[in-house]
Scaffold this active site. Structure first.
Site, PDB file in Angstrom:
ATOM      1  N   HIS A 198       3.186  14.611   1.464  1.00  0.00           N
ATOM      2  CA  HIS A 198       2.573  15.924   1.227  1.00  0.00           C
ATOM      3  C   HIS A 198       3.658  16.960   1.492  1.00  0.00           C
ATOM      4  CE1 HIS A 198      -1.691  14.660   1.117  1.00  0.00           C
ATOM      5  NE2 HIS A 198      -1.354  13.775   2.038  1.00  0.00           N
ATOM      6  N   ALA A 228      -3.744  14.834   5.500  1.00  0.00           N
ATOM      7  CA  ALA A 228      -3.523  13.549   6.175  1.00  0.00           C
ATOM      8  C   ALA A 228      -2.464  12.757   5.428  1.00  0.00           C
ATOM      9  CB  ALA A 228      -4.822  12.767   6.221  1.00  0.00           C
ATOM     10  N   ASP A 278       1.509   2.678   3.518  1.00  0.00           N
ATOM     11  CA  ASP A 278       0.655   3.864   3.350  1.00  0.00           C
ATOM     12  C   ASP A 278       1.497   5.134   3.403  1.00  0.00           C
ATOM     13  OD1 ASP A 278      -1.638   5.250   2.769  1.00  0.00           O
ATOM     14  OD2 ASP A 278      -2.436   5.216   4.804  1.00  0.00           O
ATOM     15  N   LEU A 318      -4.920   9.279   7.953  1.00  0.00           N
ATOM     16  CA  LEU A 318      -6.251   8.665   8.004  1.00  0.00           C
ATOM     17  C   LEU A 318      -6.151   7.219   7.554  1.00  0.00           C
ATOM     18  CD1 LEU A 318      -8.455  11.571   6.619  1.00  0.00           C
ATOM     19  CD2 LEU A 318      -8.517  10.615   8.926  1.00  0.00           C
ATOM     20  N   ASN A 328      -5.146   7.435  -6.087  1.00  0.00           N
ATOM     21  CA  ASN A 328      -5.846   8.688  -5.737  1.00  0.00           C
ATOM     22  C   ASN A 328      -5.073   9.926  -6.189  1.00  0.00           C
ATOM     23  OD1 ASN A 328      -3.893   8.219  -3.704  1.00  0.00           O
ATOM     24  ND2 ASN A 328      -5.058   9.337  -2.164  1.00  0.00           N
ATOM     25  N   HIS A 339       1.564   5.413  -1.721  1.00  0.00           N
ATOM     26  CA  HIS A 339       1.206   6.593  -2.531  1.00  0.00           C
ATOM     27  C   HIS A 339       2.479   7.143  -3.166  1.00  0.00           C
ATOM     28  CE1 HIS A 339      -2.887   6.852  -0.873  1.00  0.00           C
ATOM     29  NE2 HIS A 339      -2.322   6.330   0.198  1.00  0.00           N
ATOM     30  N   ARG A 351       2.241   9.478  -5.891  1.00  0.00           N
ATOM     31  CA  ARG A 351       1.933  10.778  -6.517  1.00  0.00           C
ATOM     32  C   ARG A 351       2.410  10.784  -7.979  1.00  0.00           C
ATOM     33  NH1 ARG A 351      -1.166  10.919  -2.122  1.00  0.00           N
ATOM     34  NH2 ARG A 351      -0.245  11.942  -0.323  1.00  0.00           N
ATOM     35  N   LYS A 372      -9.443   0.051  -5.862  1.00  0.00           N
ATOM     36  CA  LYS A 372      -9.421   0.656  -4.533  1.00  0.00           C
ATOM     37  C   LYS A 372     -10.764   1.311  -4.244  1.00  0.00           C
ATOM     38  CE  LYS A 372      -7.929   2.320  -0.668  1.00  0.00           C
ATOM     39  NZ  LYS A 372      -6.727   2.901  -0.166  1.00  0.00           N
ATOM     40  N   HIS A 413      -4.587  -0.629   5.827  1.00  0.00           N
ATOM     41  CA  HIS A 413      -4.124   0.165   6.978  1.00  0.00           C
ATOM     42  C   HIS A 413      -5.086   0.105   8.170  1.00  0.00           C
ATOM     43  CE1 HIS A 413      -6.809   3.012   5.063  1.00  0.00           C
ATOM     44  NE2 HIS A 413      -5.950   3.380   4.159  1.00  0.00           N
ATOM     45  N   HIS A 423     -10.494   1.253   1.801  1.00  0.00           N
ATOM     46  CA  HIS A 423     -10.291   2.249   2.860  1.00  0.00           C
ATOM     47  C   HIS A 423     -11.508   2.108   3.773  1.00  0.00           C
ATOM     48  CE1 HIS A 423      -8.768   6.148   4.545  1.00  0.00           C
ATOM     49  NE2 HIS A 423      -9.965   6.040   5.099  1.00  0.00           N
ATOM     50  N   HIS A 483       0.863  -1.203   0.000  1.00  0.00           N
ATOM     51  CA  HIS A 483       0.000   0.000   0.000  1.00  0.00           C
ATOM     52  C   HIS A 483       0.887   1.236   0.000  1.00  0.00           C
ATOM     53  CE1 HIS A 483      -3.805   2.203   1.334  1.00  0.00           C
ATOM     54  NE2 HIS A 483      -2.872   3.132   1.192  1.00  0.00           N
TER      55      HIS A 483
END
Ligand code: DOR
Ligand code: ZN
Length: 349
Positions: free
Chosen positions: A254, A266, A250, A222, A42, A16, A18, A102, A177, A139, A14
């Site tokens: 950011h 988050a 996860d 989150l 996402n 991210h 970007r 997802k 998660h 999620h 899992h």
């Protein structure tokens, strides 16, 4: 005392990554630790079709080092499920090597506005996924304003996950998660088609970490960190040896300005030192011997993918994480920046 740990190269189930400059900044950190990662869809706009996922995959591959550590990293692509994902897209997705969809309940988290408003709207698509053998990654939080933020995962189990599993007994589901004792118990008691990922930060910290000495936005993610009793339940699940629990960082970068903000985004950035953080958590639980199966075997087995062949070595060697990293034109602050970890990743082969 153990001073080195040799593991089959692990995977991150899992992640991210970007896009654009952010992708180029964070990808090398994951690629030097992990052989493969499940890439979250996402983005803005979200990755809703096979064609978009294949384009994204190409951008990830183009951002990898040409040779050396991480050059052979393999992104495993997912699609973002919406109320209108066409069932016939599932065949195309499967043929293109997409492994999962997802489910973001609309409004649950970062870039989830296009997510699912009512799970029943996706039933035809879930049937097609079940047929094609695509996994559903969840999620697991309800979004109702009247449900307390800290209860949203437990309520999701009753309201959404139970009916979903009853209606699609053949669908493989990863409860992503997990953060609560309820979720750990529910997954442990489920059949072989239900599994869960657990982050390093949910193993290491409880919700006090968000408030220690002042509001600390880098600990905000989150689903949010929970009470100590829940952290202990997650540690017990991760170190139990059960094949239903596996590593998913996860890691969610950011820009620091958006974390240190009146409405902080988050997400915890852990990719720089992911395995070291997990090693710290497993060592505190006296369970370093369980790290390899959690990090390197259970996920691959659940997804029906081959286990990796190469190995990595972690050495007991205190090192201090940088406070800040370049993130395109901005800065990225890793979780635990400026703090000292006991384990350090040495080499990948
Ligand atoms: O903390 C989180 N950050 N949780 C999520 O579900 C999304 C993620 C992100 O994309 O930043
Ligand atoms: Zn995530």
């Amino acid at each position: 005392m153990t001073t080195t740990l040799s593991l089959i190269r692990p995977d991150d189930w899992h992640l991210h990554l970007r896009d654009g400059d952010a992708l180029r900044a964070v990808l090398p950190h994951t690629a030097r630790q992990f052989a493969r990662a499940i890439v979250m869809p996402n983005l803005k706009p979200p990755v809703t079709t096979t064609a978009l996922a294949l384009d994204y995959r190409r951008r990830i591959l183009d951002a990898l080092p040409i040779e050396g550590p991480g050059a052979d990293f393999e992104p495993l692509m997912t699609l973002y499920l919406t109320d209108r994902t066409p069932p016939d897209e599932m065949r195309r997705a499967c043929e293109a090597g997409i492994v999962a969809l997802k489910l973001y309940p609309a409004g649950a988290t970062t870039n989830s506005d296009a997510g699912v408003t009512d799970i029943r709207k996706t039933y035809k698509t879930l049937e097609a996924m079940q047929r094609e053998g695509l996994l559903l990654l969840v999620h697991g939080e309800v979004t109702d304003a009247e449900i307390d933020l800290f209860d949203r995962e437990a309520v999701f189990i009753d309201r959404v996950l139970q009916p979903l599993r009853r209606d699609f007994p053949g669908l493989k589901i990863v409860f992503e998660h997990i953060t609560t004792r309820e979720a750990a118990q529910y997954v442990a008691a489920g059949d072989a088609r239900l599994a869960a990922t657990i982050t390093a930060h949910h193993l290491l910290f409880n919700r006090n970490a968000i408030f220690l000495g002042g509001l600390r936005p880098h600990y905000y993610c989150l689903p949010v960190l929970k009470r100590e009793e829940h952290r202990l339940a997650l540690v017990a699940a991760a170190t139990s040896g059960s094949p239903k629990f596996f590593l998913g960082t996860d890691s969610a970068p950011h820009a620091a300005v958006l974390k240190e903000h009146a409405a902080a985004c988050a997400g915890c950035y852990t990719a720089l030192s992911a395995l070291e953080l997990y090693a710290q958590a497993f060592e505190s639980a006296g369970a370093l011997d369980k790290l390899e199966s959690f990090a390197s075997f259970h996920g691959a087995d659940f997804y029906g993918l081959p286990r990796n062949r190469g190995r990595i070595t972690l050495r007991r060697q205190p090192w201090t994480l940088p406070e800040s990293l370049p993130f395109g034109a901005q800065q990225l602050k890793p979780l635990c920046g400026g703090e000292t970890l006991n384990w350090k990743l040495e080499s990948a082969a």
